[in-house]
Design a protein around this motif. Structure first.
Motif, mmCIF file in Angstrom:
data_model
loop_
_atom_site.group_PDB
_atom_site.id
_atom_site.type_symbol
_atom_site.label_atom_id
_atom_site.label_comp_id
_atom_site.label_asym_id
_atom_site.label_seq_id
_atom_site.Cartn_x
_atom_site.Cartn_y
_atom_site.Cartn_z
ATOM 1 N N UNK A 90 -21.726 -38.853 6.991
ATOM 2 C CA UNK A 90 -20.734 -37.850 7.392
ATOM 3 C C UNK A 90 -20.196 -38.193 8.772
ATOM 4 N N UNK A 91 -18.872 -38.068 8.937
ATOM 5 C CA UNK A 91 -18.231 -38.242 10.237
ATOM 6 C C UNK A 91 -17.645 -36.905 10.686
ATOM 7 N N UNK A 92 -17.917 -36.538 11.932
ATOM 8 C CA UNK A 92 -17.420 -35.252 12.433
ATOM 9 C C UNK A 92 -17.049 -35.350 13.897
ATOM 10 N N UNK A 93 -15.783 -35.076 14.203
ATOM 11 C CA UNK A 93 -15.343 -34.874 15.578
ATOM 12 C C UNK A 93 -15.219 -33.378 15.817
ATOM 13 N N UNK A 94 -15.755 -32.910 16.919
ATOM 14 C CA UNK A 94 -15.717 -31.479 17.221
ATOM 15 C C UNK A 94 -14.409 -31.172 17.941
ATOM 16 N N UNK A 95 -13.539 -30.428 17.269
ATOM 17 C CA UNK A 95 -12.221 -30.115 17.812
ATOM 18 C C UNK A 95 -12.154 -28.665 18.274
ATOM 19 N N UNK A 96 -12.623 -27.756 17.468
ATOM 20 C CA UNK A 96 -12.461 -26.326 17.731
ATOM 21 C C UNK A 96 -13.830 -25.686 17.993
#
Length: 369
Positions: A5-11
């Motif tokens: 899983x790839x996840x960038x934290x934006x919000x």
């Protein structure tokens, strides 16, 4: 099989909240596979899961292998090993892109095996979710395949994450607190409605996040001795604790994909504060979700919900304070009579199946490694 899983934290916490819930669910239903989670913000991850150490390049959490997106050398060395066999299935979540070290492995190092990228998109009730679900697209390498996978509210999408705590209906506490987890707003009209509500001494729970300060500023303008409600500000809590807290509430005022999906499965009367967008595009998303809910209510009851949801999500300069106050008051006074429809909506969503299970079924049937 290895699934990454790839996840960038934006919000703030919504992105990592969804990805953590989904990866955890898949690790539980697919114990023979290796599940990796690569994120660029371990600090935010720590706020919803206190077991996470933000300073580590790699750590293991139960059956999850957690990697720091920004640790180029460590991640490149690990995932490049054995011709990149650690990259078999990649879940690219919410159009987050891929780390530089992964791009090098996929497109510069000339892998000898096939990699499947699954683009997990944002949750929406709009019709395009059905159109794009399982739609394939091209990449710049014949060895790297790409397909869209859409969470959603119909059987023609991947559905919602339905983990153990949300698989069945639970009793609602009609005298429970009202949870506020929103974006910035003028809360004065809603406080006025709460003071007119026929339920006395209501406890409001204020969650951390973008709407916290505006809530406090408005609350400080009220006469606290005369209020028909009290406020308790919450600390940051783990995801499991958040779920339990939501289930103890009588009404939910929530934002974000993660909390929205839980509210939809709760059977508790709720309003969704969609992310404000230019030209009020948030209303398109709100109206789309309302249409998915409409058939679960009779016409008169649904009109109360629709009126409040639209007023709550319309830019405040375009809707009067009176309308905001009156629509919320109608919703509050009608809330006990609305429960049947929210329960029915939750039951209909469960029929669509669990997103994690649907995703694993797709992978097992369609992915060629």
């Amino acid at each position: 099989m290895t699934i990454t899983f790839l996840c960038k934290v934006v919000d703030n916490f919504g992105d990592i909240g969804v990805v953590y819930r989904l990866s955890k669910q898949i690790s539980q239903i697919s114990k023979n596979n290796i599940i990796n989670l690569v994120t660029d913000d371990l600090v935010s991850f720590n706020r919803i899961c206190s077991k996470i150490n933000p300073s580590l390049e790699y750590q293991q959490l139960d059956n999850l292998h957690i990697f720091n997106w920004n640790s180029y050398d460590y991640c490149y060395s690990h995932f490049k090993n054995n011709d990149g066999k650690a990259l078999e299935v990649i879940l690219e979540c919410f159009q987050c892109g891929r780390p530089d070290w992964m791009e090098k492995i996929l497109f510069e190092d000339k892998l000898q095996h096939t990699v499947q990228i699954i683009m997990l998109d944002y949750l929406t009730a709009e019709d395009y979710a059905e159109t794009f679900h399982c739609l394939e697209s091209l990449t710049r390498s014949k060895s790297v395949k790409k397909v869209n996978f859409m969470p959603g509210f119909t059987q023609k999408t991947g559905g919602l994450i339905i983990d153990d705590l949300w698989k069945t209906h639970f009793p609602r506490d009609c005298n429970g607190p009202v949870l506020f987890f929103t974006y910035e707003k003028d809360f004065i009209p809603y406080f006025k409605a709460l003071n007119r509500w026929n339920r006395k001494d209501t406890k409001l729970l204020l969650a951390q996040g973008k709407g916290r300060q505006s809530f406090i500023n408005c609350y400080n303008q009220t006469d606290k001795k005369q209020n028909n409600f009290s406020v308790k500000e919450l600390e940051f809590i783990n995801q499991d604790e958040w779920d339990l807290l939501m289930q103890k509430c009588s009404i939910l005022v929530i934002r974000g994909e993660e909390s929205l999906s839980r509210a939809c499965l709760s059977g508790i009367p709720f309003v969704w504060n969609a992310y404000p967008q230019s030209e009020e595009y948030q209303l398109v998303k709100v109206k789309a979700l309302l249409e998915r809910m409409r058939n679960c209510f009779n016409t008169q009851d649904f009109a109360v919900i629709e009126r409040f949801w639209i007023a709550f999500n319309t830019n405040e300069k375009d809707v009067s304070e009176v309308e905001r106050e009156e629509s919320f008051l109608d919703f509050l006074n009608k809330s006990e009579e609305l429960v049947y429809g929210f329960v029915r909506f939750a039951e209909e969503l469960r029929k669509n199946g669990d997103l994690a299970t649907n995703l694993m079924t797709y992978i097992e049937k369609n992915v060629i490694i």
